[in-house]
Design a protein around this motif. Structure first.
Motif, mmCIF file in Angstrom:
data_model
loop_
_atom_site.group_PDB
_atom_site.id
_atom_site.type_symbol
_atom_site.label_atom_id
_atom_site.label_comp_id
_atom_site.label_asym_id
_atom_site.label_seq_id
_atom_site.Cartn_x
_atom_site.Cartn_y
_atom_site.Cartn_z
ATOM 1 N N HIS A 102 22.951 -17.579 -22.379
ATOM 2 C CA HIS A 102 22.125 -16.922 -21.640
ATOM 3 C C HIS A 102 20.687 -17.072 -22.717
ATOM 4 O O HIS A 102 19.971 -15.868 -22.364
ATOM 5 N N ILE A 103 20.473 -17.978 -22.965
ATOM 6 C CA ILE A 103 19.199 -18.253 -23.935
ATOM 7 C C ILE A 103 17.875 -17.865 -23.047
ATOM 8 O O ILE A 103 17.775 -18.302 -21.870
ATOM 9 N N GLY A 104 16.906 -16.913 -23.294
ATOM 10 C CA GLY A 104 15.789 -16.540 -22.469
ATOM 11 C C GLY A 104 15.984 -15.604 -21.624
ATOM 12 O O GLY A 104 14.943 -15.095 -20.953
ATOM 13 N N THR A 105 17.314 -14.805 -21.515
ATOM 14 C CA THR A 105 17.555 -13.961 -20.468
ATOM 15 C C THR A 105 17.930 -12.648 -21.181
ATOM 16 O O THR A 105 18.952 -12.461 -22.172
ATOM 17 N N THR A 106 17.520 -11.585 -20.630
ATOM 18 C CA THR A 106 17.696 -10.398 -21.263
ATOM 19 C C THR A 106 19.051 -9.758 -20.868
ATOM 20 O O THR A 106 19.311 -9.705 -19.634
ATOM 21 N N LEU A 107 20.147 -9.623 -21.674
ATOM 22 C CA LEU A 107 21.309 -8.921 -21.492
ATOM 23 C C LEU A 107 21.411 -7.507 -21.619
ATOM 24 O O LEU A 107 21.175 -7.029 -22.603
ATOM 25 N N SER A 108 21.759 -6.578 -20.737
ATOM 26 C CA SER A 108 21.807 -5.243 -20.916
ATOM 27 C C SER A 108 23.064 -4.909 -21.830
ATOM 28 O O SER A 108 24.055 -5.784 -22.041
ATOM 29 N N ARG A 109 23.255 -3.690 -22.490
ATOM 30 C CA ARG A 109 24.332 -3.372 -23.267
ATOM 31 C C ARG A 109 25.415 -3.138 -22.563
ATOM 32 O O ARG A 109 26.448 -3.565 -23.099
ATOM 33 N N GLU A 110 25.337 -2.694 -21.375
ATOM 34 C CA GLU A 110 26.385 -2.552 -20.194
ATOM 35 C C GLU A 110 27.218 -4.004 -20.100
ATOM 36 O O GLU A 110 28.183 -4.157 -20.044
ATOM 37 N N HIS A 111 26.008 -5.008 -20.149
ATOM 38 C CA HIS A 111 26.800 -6.238 -19.548
ATOM 39 C C HIS A 111 27.327 -6.986 -21.014
ATOM 40 O O HIS A 111 28.661 -7.324 -20.912
ATOM 41 N N ILE A 112 27.002 -6.559 -22.157
ATOM 42 C CA ILE A 112 27.691 -6.851 -23.271
ATOM 43 C C ILE A 112 28.876 -6.277 -23.673
ATOM 44 O O ILE A 112 29.954 -6.975 -23.970
ATOM 45 N N LEU A 113 28.860 -4.922 -23.143
ATOM 46 C CA LEU A 113 30.231 -4.303 -23.336
ATOM 47 C C LEU A 113 31.276 -4.843 -22.627
ATOM 48 O O LEU A 113 32.315 -4.952 -22.727
ATOM 49 N N ASP A 114 30.950 -5.064 -21.016
ATOM 50 C CA ASP A 114 31.834 -5.521 -20.147
ATOM 51 C C ASP A 114 32.419 -6.763 -20.455
ATOM 52 O O ASP A 114 33.787 -6.807 -20.492
ATOM 53 N N LEU A 115 31.742 -7.570 -21.039
ATOM 54 C CA LEU A 115 32.315 -9.075 -21.158
ATOM 55 C C LEU A 115 32.881 -9.168 -22.587
ATOM 56 O O LEU A 115 33.874 -10.132 -23.042
ATOM 57 N N ILE A 116 32.274 -8.471 -23.906
ATOM 58 C CA ILE A 116 32.824 -8.745 -24.880
ATOM 59 C C ILE A 116 33.822 -7.626 -25.416
ATOM 60 O O ILE A 116 34.980 -7.856 -25.961
ATOM 61 N N TRP A 117 33.705 -6.279 -24.924
ATOM 62 C CA TRP A 117 34.666 -5.344 -25.474
ATOM 63 C C TRP A 117 35.784 -5.217 -24.304
ATOM 64 O O TRP A 117 36.884 -4.651 -24.682
ATOM 65 N N GLY A 140 21.752 -0.079 -1.094
ATOM 66 C CA GLY A 140 20.831 -0.931 -1.625
ATOM 67 C C GLY A 140 20.001 -0.376 -2.554
ATOM 68 O O GLY A 140 19.721 -0.889 -3.627
ATOM 69 N N SER A 141 19.431 0.851 -2.446
ATOM 70 C CA SER A 141 18.685 1.548 -3.333
ATOM 71 C C SER A 141 19.653 1.684 -4.542
ATOM 72 O O SER A 141 18.926 1.808 -5.675
ATOM 73 N N ALA A 142 20.824 2.048 -4.547
ATOM 74 C CA ALA A 142 21.394 2.259 -5.832
ATOM 75 C C ALA A 142 21.543 0.794 -6.539
ATOM 76 O O ALA A 142 21.544 1.020 -7.899
ATOM 77 N N LEU A 143 21.675 0.016 -5.776
ATOM 78 C CA LEU A 143 21.845 -1.505 -6.746
ATOM 79 C C LEU A 143 20.269 -1.646 -7.463
ATOM 80 O O LEU A 143 20.255 -2.187 -8.443
ATOM 81 N N LEU A 144 19.491 -1.537 -6.673
ATOM 82 C CA LEU A 144 17.790 -1.885 -7.095
ATOM 83 C C LEU A 144 17.707 -0.848 -8.269
ATOM 84 O O LEU A 144 16.872 -1.367 -9.265
ATOM 85 N N SER A 145 18.008 0.417 -8.410
ATOM 86 C CA SER A 145 17.960 1.067 -9.465
ATOM 87 C C SER A 145 18.718 0.773 -10.649
ATOM 88 O O SER A 145 18.304 0.818 -11.645
ATOM 89 N N ALA A 146 20.022 0.347 -10.273
ATOM 90 C CA ALA A 146 20.774 -0.202 -11.616
ATOM 91 C C ALA A 146 20.126 -1.624 -12.170
ATOM 92 O O ALA A 146 20.297 -1.481 -13.410
ATOM 93 N N LEU A 147 19.543 -2.368 -11.421
ATOM 94 C CA LEU A 147 19.001 -3.659 -11.809
ATOM 95 C C LEU A 147 17.662 -3.499 -12.555
ATOM 96 O O LEU A 147 17.173 -4.375 -13.568
ATOM 97 N N ARG A 148 17.352 -2.059 -12.625
ATOM 98 C CA ARG A 148 16.069 -1.678 -13.582
ATOM 99 C C ARG A 148 16.616 -1.623 -15.218
ATOM 100 O O ARG A 148 15.668 -1.600 -15.861
ATOM 101 N N HIS A 201 13.381 -2.896 -25.377
ATOM 102 C CA HIS A 201 13.397 -1.578 -25.019
ATOM 103 C C HIS A 201 13.704 -1.067 -23.948
ATOM 104 O O HIS A 201 13.234 -1.479 -22.678
ATOM 105 N N GLY A 202 14.635 -0.045 -23.624
ATOM 106 C CA GLY A 202 15.354 0.154 -22.305
ATOM 107 C C GLY A 202 16.213 -0.976 -21.497
ATOM 108 O O GLY A 202 16.372 -0.433 -20.548
ATOM 109 N N ARG A 203 16.310 -2.050 -22.119
ATOM 110 C CA ARG A 203 16.998 -2.990 -21.384
ATOM 111 C C ARG A 203 18.293 -3.560 -21.859
ATOM 112 O O ARG A 203 19.280 -3.330 -21.444
#
Length: 227
Positions: free
Chosen positions: A167-182, A33-41, A218-220
């Motif tokens: 996803h209007i109004g929602t921050t998408l991480s760069r990793e999220h974008i990489l996974d789904l677009i690339w 659980g701690s690993a997921l919570l850390s990743a969600l930051r 920044h950072g997200r």
């Protein structure tokens, strides 16, 4: 869709890894659980699948933390033991969108994930349609127009534009974008993401004076807002 699966159950991981990618899901596994919570930051996901029994904390604690300090929007599918009615009630009260009891079958897992994501997407689209919108997307032709004027985009840029719009109004991480677009391309770096987003911003004129703002968080990651 980008999923985070939190479980220490190797059989469930194998089931999800074998089944969900066929439904277009990119799965990331977390055993603690701690690993997921850390990743969600720093990362974002379209759905969290949280197991009740974890080595370091209960799934209820993870879920409560997610809802309290991480995100009230990301949908959660909570996995409990057979006939664990108390766990299911606790999970729903803590903010789970739905629960799934063991033993889990592949067809049921896929159907439940699809159902949760469909409801979440309908809410997002309802929110997006709350005000007049100038953009029209054609997924078949991979084209987008604004106020009736066709805007020329590459296929990748179209998919990127649609992802942000959904996803209007929602921050998408760069990793999220990489996974789904690339989609797992090995020679892609974060600068490629930044470059494509910069070009998309210019082509669609996603700036405040046009009623939209596509900005770096920044950072997200990145966030599209309608003003």
């Amino acid at each position: 869709m980008r999923l985070a699966i939190l479980t220490a159950d190797s059989e469930f991981v194998e089931l999800a890894s074998r089944t969900l990618p066929r439904a277009g899901c990119v799965c990331h596994h977390f055993a603690l659980g701690s690993a997921l919570l850390s990743a969600l930051r720093r990362e974002t996901f379209d759905l969290l699948v949280i197991d009740h029994a974890l080595p370091d904390m209960t799934g209820i604690r993870v879920l409560s933390t997610v809802r309290a300090i991480v995100s009230t929007q990301v949908p959660v599918l909570y996995v409990t033991s057979l006939a664990a009615e108390r766990d299911e009630v606790s999970a729903l009260n803590a903010g789970a969108d739905t629960c799934l009891n063991r033993p889990v079958e592949a067809v049921v897992l896929c159907a439940r994930v699809a159902s949760v994501l469909r409801r979440a997407r309908m809410l997002q689209l309802d929110h997006a349609d709350a005000s007049t919108d100038a953009f029209e997307f054609d997924p078949v032709a991979c084209s987008v127009s604004r106020n009736g004027t066709l805007i020329h985009l590459t296929v990748r840029q179209f998919r990127l534009a649609l992802l942000f719009y959904q996803h209007i109004g929602t921050t998408l991480s760069r990793e999220h974008i990489l996974d789904l677009i690339w989609q797992g391309e090995l020679d892609v770096n974060m600068r490629s993401v930044d470059t494509q987003i910069s070009r998309l911003r210019a082509k669609l004129h996603l700036v405040p004076e046009s009623g939209y703002r596509l900005t770096s968080v920044h950072g997200r990651g990145y966030r599209l807002d309608r003003l």
